[in-house]
Design a protein around this motif. Structure first.
Motif, PDB file in Angstrom:
ATOM      1  N   ALA A 274     -14.707  56.308  23.506  1.00  0.00           N
ATOM      2  CA  ALA A 274     -14.835  57.430  22.720  1.00  0.00           C
ATOM      3  C   ALA A 274     -16.360  57.542  21.997  1.00  0.00           C
ATOM      4  CB  ALA A 274     -13.907  57.607  21.317  1.00  0.00           C
ATOM      5  N   THR A 275     -16.977  56.609  21.729  1.00  0.00           N
ATOM      6  CA  THR A 275     -18.222  56.678  21.190  1.00  0.00           C
ATOM      7  C   THR A 275     -19.219  56.951  22.186  1.00  0.00           C
ATOM      8  OG1 THR A 275     -17.664  54.924  19.458  1.00  0.00           O
ATOM      9  CG2 THR A 275     -20.125  55.216  19.850  1.00  0.00           C
ATOM     10  N   GLY A 276     -18.981  56.094  23.295  1.00  0.00           N
ATOM     11  CA  GLY A 276     -19.761  56.394  24.430  1.00  0.00           C
ATOM     12  C   GLY A 276     -19.882  57.763  24.947  1.00  0.00           C
ATOM     13  N   ALA A 277     -18.561  58.451  24.980  1.00  0.00           N
ATOM     14  CA  ALA A 277     -18.326  60.087  25.525  1.00  0.00           C
ATOM     15  C   ALA A 277     -19.059  60.875  24.296  1.00  0.00           C
ATOM     16  CB  ALA A 277     -17.070  60.195  25.524  1.00  0.00           C
ATOM     17  N   ALA A 278     -18.810  60.610  23.031  1.00  0.00           N
ATOM     18  CA  ALA A 278     -19.571  61.485  21.977  1.00  0.00           C
ATOM     19  C   ALA A 278     -21.228  61.462  22.247  1.00  0.00           C
ATOM     20  CB  ALA A 278     -19.070  60.968  20.746  1.00  0.00           C
ATOM     21  N   ALA A 279     -21.505  60.302  22.677  1.00  0.00           N
ATOM     22  CA  ALA A 279     -23.179  60.155  22.709  1.00  0.00           C
ATOM     23  C   ALA A 279     -23.690  60.685  23.993  1.00  0.00           C
ATOM     24  CB  ALA A 279     -23.646  58.738  22.664  1.00  0.00           C
ATOM     25  N   GLN A 280     -22.594  60.620  25.091  1.00  0.00           N
ATOM     26  CA  GLN A 280     -23.007  61.409  26.317  1.00  0.00           C
ATOM     27  C   GLN A 280     -23.151  62.869  26.176  1.00  0.00           C
ATOM     28  OE1 GLN A 280     -20.204  61.750  29.775  1.00  0.00           O
ATOM     29  NE2 GLN A 280     -21.724  60.557  30.610  1.00  0.00           N
TER      30      GLN A 280
END
Length: 455
Positions: A274-280
């Motif tokens: 989820a953290t990676g998806a939000a950053a992307q």
């Protein structure tokens, strides 16, 4: 995967244009509107993001009967909506943007409404979901006693992710995760302070108070803190990304977290997703980059959670200079760090074109690389001077340069133009190839030999 989003919806409107003069009757900019974009906000945006991941999104909500509700229904086209009657005006949030910069936002119909009724169809839609996202935007739906009772009956069999709101209802007991941002967590827990210590203290308090399996405090650029019963708090760092408008990042986080938990991932693994998806999402331009009715296409990338090509695009759009360099970067050493820092100083972003494992084997032999490409990419990404990494599989960088088309291509050492075939390619679009000083006595080969001697 069937993900049900239950919660409050609103209509977001962006009015965008250029501002090149001040009003004659007041010292305020005049924005010449050339674009009007509308989208579903709140739980509607979460549902759109779930759909953007390729999953079945079902939205359970309440809607009004005014003109704004008609516009909102149009923006929800393509999503299965199970609705009741809100009994209140449709909340509308309108942002004025000038040259991409927010100038002002004004809200309509956002006064606290009465708690709406729920229908049997709304409750029935929750049954059989692979995961449920309770997207509370303080409009009263998640305070409905029947809905809360039904959600509580499902928490033992279905992952429920509760995204709370300061004006909303308390999460029902037993949910898989509650996801306040840091400001909300501090307010809910009545904790003073800031940073990781305050986030951990808030999460401990809320974990006990709410009775959830986990509390996840999102901390923007500092990542997310995960608290679960019997475990030490875990901080999941966020990929580095340039953010002009964080709007929508929390919704993107909740959507990706729900998908991860629905697929059976452990909470820490799902939070990393989820953290990676939000950053992307933010790296691709965030909410303003979403085409009407869609989420920007997602790609699996080696590091950073956003596309190097997109970094180059955004740098150019801002009038900046794109710098690139390349190599194997097997066993990072001081010479690499100095070369990369020197390259970054030549422009506004630095993209490292990294030889893949297959490419390194072709260049260096079967015993190389020493470190696999994903780890090499992650190490490079951790350097402050590196903005993105782009992995390529060819033995030479011409193809990746043709895709990236940087303004400056940097090599470390003394080269003649004929030694670098990519120099002619760079000049074909007006780019330049330059060198920076090579650092003597620093080489991966020498380091590898030294390691071999000491075993």
């Amino acid at each position: 995967m069937r993900i049900v989003v239950v919660g409050d919806v609103l209509l977001d409107t962006d009015l965008s244009g250029a501002a090149g003069r001040l009003s004659p009757d007041a010292p305020v900019p005049v924005v010449d509107i050339d674009t009007v974009r509308r989208r579903a906000g709140g739980a509607g945006l979460v549902a759109r993001m779930v759909q953007g991941e390729g999953h079945e999104a079902v939205l359970v909500t309440v809607l009004g009967d005014d003109d704004a509700a008609g516009l909102l229904r149009a923006e929800l086209d393509g999503i299965q909506v199970i609705e009741g009657h809100s009994g209140a005006p449709t909340p509308v949030k309108t942002r004025i943007r000038a040259s991409g910069q927010a100038v002002v936002r004004f809200d309509e119909g956002c006064a606290p409404p009465p708690v709406p009724d729920v229908t049997a169809g709304m409750l029935g839609a929750l049954t059989g979901a692979d995961a449920i996202i309770a997207a509370d935007y303080g409009r009263g739906l998640l305070a409905n006693p029947q809905l809360r009772e039904h959600l509580e009956s499902l928490v033992g069999s279905t992952p429920v992710i509760w995204d709370p709101h300061p004006l909303g209802g308390t999460p029902v007991a037993g949910v898989a995760a509650v996801t306040p941002n840091l400001g909300e967590a501090l307010r809910f827990a009545e904790v003073r302070g800031s940073g990781t210590q305050a986030a951990a203290a808030s999460a401990d308090t809320l974990l006990s108070r709410w009775g959830s399996a986990a509390v996840i405090v999102t901390m923007g650029e500092h990542g997310a803190l995960v608290a679960a019963a019997g475990l030490l708090p875990q901080v999941v760092p966020a990929p580095r990304v340039s953010v002009s408008d964080p709007c929508g990042a929390g919704d993107r986080f909740a959507a990706a977290l729900a998908v991860g938990l629905a697929e059976g991932e452990a909470i820490d693994t799902a939070v990393r997703r989820a953290t990676g998806a939000a950053a992307q999402f933010l790296g691709r331009g965030g909410i303003t980059a979403m085409a009407p009715g869609t989420e920007p296409a997602l790609h699996q990338l080696p590091v950073d959670g956003f596309d190097a090509l997109d970094v180059a695009r955004r740098t150019r759009e801002a009038g900046g200079t794109v710098v690139a360099t390349g190599g194997c970067f097997d066993l990072l050493h001081a010479g690499h760090a100095r070369t990369l820092a020197a390259a970054r100083a030549l422009g506004d972003c630095l993209i490292v074109c990294l030889n893949s494992d297959e490419s390194v084997r072709g260049l260096k032999g079967e015993h190389r690389p020493i470190i696999r490409q994903d780890d090499r990419a992650e190490l490079l990404s951790a350097l402050e001077c590196v903005d993105a990494v782009l992995v390529f599989s060819e033995s030479t960088p011409e193809n990746v340069l043709a895709r990236l088309q940087p303004d400056i291509w940097v090599k470390g050492g003394d080269y003649a133009a004929e030694d670098l075939p990519e120099a002619a390619l760079m000049s074909s679009w007006g780019g330049r190839t330059v060198t920076v000083p090579y650092i003597p006595a620093r080489s991966t080969t020498k380091l590898a030999a030294a390691l071999a001697r000491v075993g």
